[in-house]
Write a protein that holds these residues in place. Structure first.
Motif, mmCIF file in Angstrom:
data_model
loop_
_atom_site.group_PDB
_atom_site.id
_atom_site.type_symbol
_atom_site.label_atom_id
_atom_site.label_comp_id
_atom_site.label_asym_id
_atom_site.label_seq_id
_atom_site.Cartn_x
_atom_site.Cartn_y
_atom_site.Cartn_z
ATOM 1 N N LEU A 144 0.838 -1.203 0.000
ATOM 2 C CA LEU A 144 0.000 0.000 0.000
ATOM 3 C C LEU A 144 0.873 1.253 0.000
ATOM 4 C CD1 LEU A 144 -2.565 -1.006 2.795
ATOM 5 C CD2 LEU A 144 -2.937 -1.112 0.315
ATOM 6 N N LEU A 145 0.264 2.368 -0.388
ATOM 7 C CA LEU A 145 0.929 3.667 -0.328
ATOM 8 C C LEU A 145 0.420 4.426 0.888
ATOM 9 C CD1 LEU A 145 2.794 5.775 -1.707
ATOM 10 C CD2 LEU A 145 0.714 6.716 -2.750
ATOM 11 N N TYR A 146 1.339 4.772 1.776
ATOM 12 C CA TYR A 146 1.028 5.632 2.917
ATOM 13 C C TYR A 146 1.490 7.042 2.585
ATOM 14 C CZ TYR A 146 0.245 1.450 5.768
ATOM 15 O OH TYR A 146 -0.250 0.271 6.275
ATOM 16 N N TYR A 147 0.711 8.027 3.009
ATOM 17 C CA TYR A 147 1.092 9.414 2.708
ATOM 18 C C TYR A 147 0.712 10.335 3.864
ATOM 19 C CZ TYR A 147 -3.866 9.839 1.398
ATOM 20 O OH TYR A 147 -5.253 9.820 1.405
ATOM 21 N N ARG A 148 1.399 11.445 3.949
ATOM 22 C CA ARG A 148 1.130 12.458 4.956
ATOM 23 C C ARG A 148 0.056 13.410 4.435
ATOM 24 N NH1 ARG A 148 5.239 13.884 8.466
ATOM 25 N NH2 ARG A 148 3.875 15.645 8.995
ATOM 26 N N ARG A 149 -1.143 13.268 4.951
ATOM 27 C CA ARG A 149 -2.246 14.117 4.500
ATOM 28 C C ARG A 149 -1.975 15.584 4.772
ATOM 29 N NH1 ARG A 149 -7.619 11.698 7.062
ATOM 30 N NH2 ARG A 149 -6.298 11.869 8.906
ATOM 31 N N ASP A 150 -1.396 15.867 5.952
ATOM 32 C CA ASP A 150 -1.141 17.260 6.303
ATOM 33 C C ASP A 150 -0.147 17.914 5.356
ATOM 34 O OD1 ASP A 150 0.741 15.472 7.370
ATOM 35 O OD2 ASP A 150 1.354 16.877 8.941
ATOM 36 N N LEU A 151 0.885 17.174 4.938
ATOM 37 C CA LEU A 151 1.880 17.751 4.038
ATOM 38 C C LEU A 151 1.311 17.976 2.639
ATOM 39 C CD1 LEU A 151 5.136 15.814 5.039
ATOM 40 C CD2 LEU A 151 4.362 18.083 5.773
ATOM 41 N N LEU A 152 0.488 17.030 2.171
ATOM 42 C CA LEU A 152 -0.129 17.224 0.859
ATOM 43 C C LEU A 152 -1.042 18.449 0.883
ATOM 44 C CD1 LEU A 152 1.079 14.425 0.255
ATOM 45 C CD2 LEU A 152 -1.071 13.836 -0.873
ATOM 46 N N ARG A 154 -0.848 21.045 2.938
ATOM 47 C CA ARG A 154 -0.048 22.260 3.133
ATOM 48 C C ARG A 154 0.557 22.745 1.825
ATOM 49 N NH1 ARG A 154 4.663 21.267 7.136
ATOM 50 N NH2 ARG A 154 2.849 20.790 8.452
ATOM 51 N N HIS A 155 0.922 21.806 0.962
ATOM 52 C CA HIS A 155 1.607 22.187 -0.274
ATOM 53 C C HIS A 155 0.704 22.098 -1.510
ATOM 54 C CE1 HIS A 155 5.456 22.552 1.798
ATOM 55 N NE2 HIS A 155 5.142 21.445 2.442
ATOM 56 N N GLY A 156 -0.590 21.965 -1.273
ATOM 57 C CA GLY A 156 -1.541 21.984 -2.380
ATOM 58 C C GLY A 156 -1.407 20.826 -3.339
ATOM 59 N N ALA A 157 -1.030 19.665 -2.826
ATOM 60 C CA ALA A 157 -0.834 18.496 -3.675
ATOM 61 C C ALA A 157 -1.928 17.464 -3.420
ATOM 62 C CB ALA A 157 0.532 17.872 -3.417
ATOM 63 N N SER A 158 -2.141 16.605 -4.383
ATOM 64 C CA SER A 158 -3.120 15.531 -4.243
ATOM 65 C C SER A 158 -2.396 14.188 -4.207
ATOM 66 C CB SER A 158 -4.111 15.552 -5.416
ATOM 67 O OG SER A 158 -3.423 15.453 -6.652
ATOM 68 N N VAL A 159 -3.122 13.155 -3.819
ATOM 69 C CA VAL A 159 -2.538 11.817 -3.796
ATOM 70 C C VAL A 159 -2.151 11.433 -5.223
ATOM 71 C CG1 VAL A 159 -2.916 9.403 -3.210
ATOM 72 C CG2 VAL A 159 -3.972 11.205 -1.822
ATOM 73 N N PRO A 160 -0.906 11.070 -5.459
ATOM 74 C CA PRO A 160 -0.466 10.792 -6.835
ATOM 75 C C PRO A 160 -1.173 9.586 -7.440
ATOM 76 C CG PRO A 160 1.232 10.172 -5.248
ATOM 77 C CD PRO A 160 0.189 10.915 -4.479
ATOM 78 N N GLU A 161 -1.545 9.731 -8.693
ATOM 79 C CA GLU A 161 -2.209 8.648 -9.414
ATOM 80 C C GLU A 161 -1.220 7.731 -10.116
ATOM 81 O OE1 GLU A 161 -5.440 7.920 -9.603
ATOM 82 O OE2 GLU A 161 -6.010 9.533 -8.233
ATOM 83 N N ALA A 170 6.751 14.037 -4.509
ATOM 84 C CA ALA A 170 7.716 13.777 -3.440
ATOM 85 C C ALA A 170 8.858 14.777 -3.493
ATOM 86 C CB ALA A 170 8.249 12.356 -3.558
ATOM 87 N N ARG A 171 9.379 15.041 -4.694
ATOM 88 C CA ARG A 171 10.473 16.007 -4.842
ATOM 89 C C ARG A 171 10.037 17.398 -4.407
ATOM 90 N NH1 ARG A 171 11.458 20.146 -7.368
ATOM 91 N NH2 ARG A 171 9.483 19.968 -8.525
ATOM 92 N N MET A 172 8.848 17.821 -4.842
ATOM 93 C CA MET A 172 8.374 19.167 -4.552
ATOM 94 C C MET A 172 8.202 19.399 -3.056
ATOM 95 S SD MET A 172 5.314 20.932 -3.679
ATOM 96 C CE MET A 172 3.939 19.944 -4.288
ATOM 97 N N ILE A 173 7.535 18.464 -2.379
ATOM 98 C CA ILE A 173 7.288 18.637 -0.941
ATOM 99 C C ILE A 173 8.587 18.485 -0.154
ATOM 100 C CG2 ILE A 173 6.063 17.710 1.056
ATOM 101 C CD1 ILE A 173 3.745 17.006 -0.764
#
Length: 427
Positions: A144-152, A154-161, A170-173
């Motif tokens: 599975l893919l785990y991700y930091r919701r707060d960081l996405l 904060r930086h205006g990003a969505s879960v990558p497709e 990942a690079r941007m954040i």
């Protein structure tokens, strides 16, 4: 026996005398032993289940901790079983091992009273060798893919497709967080050590791009293809860019340690990591999301490697019927529900994916149900007893690419040649 295995075996069996779990009435019962993994909460939750059975039956259970690395654990099991040792009655075995170890286990269908019918049919079929049910499903897994919701957020990003989107997000954040003062932030962590875990990760990359499963259902070597090359070429860019150099020696717990300490945006891991990430002492509690792993490009697919563990009874056990009763208890609906709620271990009983208590504890179980039941299988059935060598060649090729010791195209060509030589006389 190798020195490392000698030490592991000695440490494991030395624990037998001190690890007994029994009720006060156990004097009239018998003693059996079970091997349990120790990734995350695994060992403690196994102990709890064994204790409950001991109290119910008046028997005693010795719980033996085995190496976390599935590669090291299999080597240890093979040493014990080849010697006909009866020190362990119940073995916790990987989903890819029934064909390798079947000769050492009893037929559990004679002891389950039909309980196997409640479990996922595909896993029961996987555990049936030459008409014998050599292991009962205990819990299933998929990457599975785990991700930091707060960081996405904060930086205006969505879960990558897609994997390409994950790389860029990942690079941007990572860069933004480092600019804000978190110099320890990385974009992505995963299992990059040269072991079975890397086979699982790399197979996910390849399958996501439509590159197949290393060896197809007919036993043909298929790994050297344009889609697999695209997957390896992308993965080759990660280490030192969005993933730390140390990822080349990460197994599950090392990756979780970095992510749970707040120093990674994304992590690939198994479902067990959810309960730990949401524990009261977790620094990222309440800020974690879980999704299917990305597709390999717009035409790719979401995929996770099929994992999971089974329980088998040694044919060298002095008490096979008692050991089988322990297996029946631990794989029951009630025990699987407890394990799902307390440790996020995926049940192998379909009905539990509709259980309100299970879904409350693990909301993603319902959303990602298709990921769990349609996970990509490693080619263990096609390659039989040769699977270990196949996997070893595959994870070494992937590790060479990640470490930049080999170009992706050259690594795949060499892997294809090595596997073809291996299969020349059939698997």
């Amino acid at each position: 026996m190798k020195p490392a295995l000698n030490l592991a075996l000695g440490a494991s069996l030395a624990a037998l005398a001190a690890a007994g779990l029994a009720s006060p009435a156990a004097a009239q019962g018998v003693t059996v032993s079970i091997s349990c993994g120790a990734v995350g909460q695994e060992l403690e939750i196994c102990r709890q289940g064994a204790q409950a059975w001991a109290e119910e039956t008046g028997n005693t259970v010795n719980v033996v901790s085995t190496p976390n690395s599935s590669t090291e654990r299999l080597a240890l099991y093979q040493q014990l079983l080849a010697a006909g040792a009866g020190d362990i009655d119940v073995f916790q075995i990987d989903v890819i091992w029934p064909g390798i170890l079947a000769q050492h286990f009893i037929d559990l269908s004679e002891h389950m009273d039909g309980a196997e019918a409640d479990h996922f049919e595909a896993i029961v079929e996987n555990n049936t060798v030459d008409g014998r049910l050599v292991a009962m499903p205990w819990f299933t897994d998929a990457g599975l893919l785990y991700y930091r919701r707060d960081l996405l957020e904060r930086h205006g990003a969505s879960v990558p497709e897609t994997w390409e989107e994950l790389t860029e997000t990942a690079r941007m954040i990572q860069e933004a967080e480092r600019a804000d003062g978190n110099g320890q932030m990385w974009g992505f962590v995963f299992q990059g050590r040269a072991y079975e875990g890397l086979t699982c990760n790399a197979l996910e990359w390849v399958d996501a791009f439509g590159g197949g499963t290393i060896v197809d259902g007919d036993g043909n070597v298929t790994i050297n293809n344009p889609q697999a090359l695209a997957a390896f070429e992308l993965a080759a860019t990660w280490v030192g860019y969005i993933a730390p150099e140390g990822v080349l020696n990460y197994a599950e717990e090392e990756a979780r340690g970095v992510f749970q300490s707040g120093n990674a945006v994304f992590m690939r891991n198994w479902p067990y990591a959810w309960a730990l990430a949401e524990a009261e002492d977790s620094t990222i509690r309440g800020n974690v999301g879980v999704a299917a792993l990305p597709r390999g490009g717009e035409d790719g697919s979401n995929t996770g490697t099929l994992g999971g563990w089974q329980l088998a009874v040694s044919r060298y056990s002095a008490h096979p019927e008692v050991a089988a009763d322990l297996v029946r208890f631990l794989t029951s609906r009630e025990e699987q529900k407890r394990r799902a709620i307390e440790g996020a271990y995926n049940p192998t009983i379909a009905a539990l994916y509709e259980d309100e208590d299970v879904l409350a504890a693990n909301p993603f179980f319902g959303d990602l149900y298709d990921t769990f039941v349609n996970a990509v299988a490693r080619p263990s059935r096609q390659t039989g007893e040769s699977y270990n060598r196949v996997s070893n060649e595959f994870w070494n090729a992937a590790h060479d690419v990640l470490a930049r010791r080999a170009e992706p195209a050259a690594a795949l060509q060499r892997l294809e040649a090595d596997l073809n030589r291996m299969s020349r006389r059939g698997w």
